[in-house]
Every structure is written in structure tokens, then in C-alpha cells.
Motif scaffolding. Structure first.
Motif, short mmCIF file in Angstrom:
data_model
loop_
_atom_site.label_atom_id
_atom_site.label_comp_id
_atom_site.label_asym_id
_atom_site.label_seq_id
_atom_site.Cartn_x
_atom_site.Cartn_y
_atom_site.Cartn_z
N PHE A 24 0.84 -1.20 0.00
CA PHE A 24 0.00 0.00 0.00
C PHE A 24 0.87 1.24 0.00
N ARG A 25 0.24 2.37 -0.30
CA ARG A 25 0.88 3.68 -0.23
C ARG A 25 -0.20 4.71 0.09
N PRO A 28 -3.28 9.90 -3.17
CA PRO A 28 -2.83 11.21 -3.63
C PRO A 28 -3.43 12.34 -2.78
N GLY A 29 -2.60 13.32 -2.45
CA GLY A 29 -3.07 14.48 -1.70
C GLY A 29 -2.81 14.44 -0.21
N VAL A 30 -2.52 13.27 0.35
CA VAL A 30 -2.26 13.17 1.79
C VAL A 30 -0.86 13.64 2.11
N VAL A 31 0.10 13.21 1.30
CA VAL A 31 1.51 13.62 1.44
C VAL A 31 2.03 13.97 0.07
N VAL A 49 -3.19 0.26 9.73
CA VAL A 49 -2.39 -0.82 9.14
C VAL A 49 -0.94 -0.56 9.50
N TRP A 50 -0.24 -1.62 9.87
CA TRP A 50 1.17 -1.53 10.26
C TRP A 50 2.03 -2.05 9.12
N GLU A 61 -6.26 6.61 4.71
CA GLU A 61 -5.27 7.43 4.02
C GLU A 61 -4.40 6.64 3.06
N VAL A 62 -4.64 5.33 2.94
CA VAL A 62 -3.78 4.52 2.07
C VAL A 62 -4.61 3.79 1.02
#
Length: 101
Positions: A24-25, A28-31, A49-50, A61-62
Motif C-alpha cells: 500500500f501507499r 494522492p493528496g495526503v503527502v 495498518v502496520w 489514508e492509504v
């Protein structure tokens, strides 16, 4: 609660953890784009999620990704270290042309 607390059984008992096996990543727009590296998920506790690099992310957010994108170098290093275990004390080694063993 840190990854170490969860790993060593000192985590909260009121939270149900489940194993997660996906990449995961950030959406867009969060970072910034340079921070949107692909992490390897280890487990999830519902709203979080870890990752293998021992960071906690909010699940909203991912986004899940396949095998594309720049990998998180800490996740990649931990995955490589877990996959390759050096053989220690492999026995006597002879250096050719020398009496040193």
C-alpha cells in the motif's frame, strides 16, 4: 502503542489484530509525491495498518497497490534481511596457497 509493544505481546487486549499481506501507499493528496512510497503491510487492527518498516498508517489514508511504485527502503531492507539468513560458523575455510585455516 508501538510496533514493539504489539510484537512482544504488550499491546492492548481490547484491539483485535489480523495479519495483512498486501502492499500500500498513501492516497494522492495526503503527502507529497516523494513520500508516496510502497510499503509492505504486516497486520491491521481495523482502523490502522502496520508496515514492515514499523510505521502505523490510518487505513483511510492509504490505497492498495500491486507490484508497482517506488518501494519503501526500510520495508525492502527488512524483507531482504528476513529472506536471507547468513550461514555462520560454516566450518573450516582453506585459503589456497596458505597454511592459514
Amino acid at each position: 502503542m508501538s510496533y514493539e509493544e504489539v510484537e512482544h505481546g504488550k499491546a492492548r487486549t481490547d484491539v483485535e489484530f489480523s495479519l495483512a499481506d498486501y502492499r500500500f501507499r498513501y492516497v494522492p493528496g495526503v503527502v507529497g509525491e516523494s513520500k508516496r512510497v510502497v510499503h509492505q503491510a504486516v497486520f491491521t487492527d481495523g482502523p490502522s495498518v502496520w508496515s514492515l518498516c514499523r510505521n502505523k498508517f490510518d487505513i483511510v489514508e492509504v490505497e492498495e497497490v500491486g507490484r508497482c511504485g517506488m518501494p519503501c527502503m526500510q520495508c525492502a531492507a527488512r524483507a531482504a534481511a528476513a529472506a536471507t539468513k547468513p550461514v555462520l560458523n560454516a566450518g573450516p575455510q582453506v585459503i589456497e596457497g596458505s597454511d592459514v585455516q
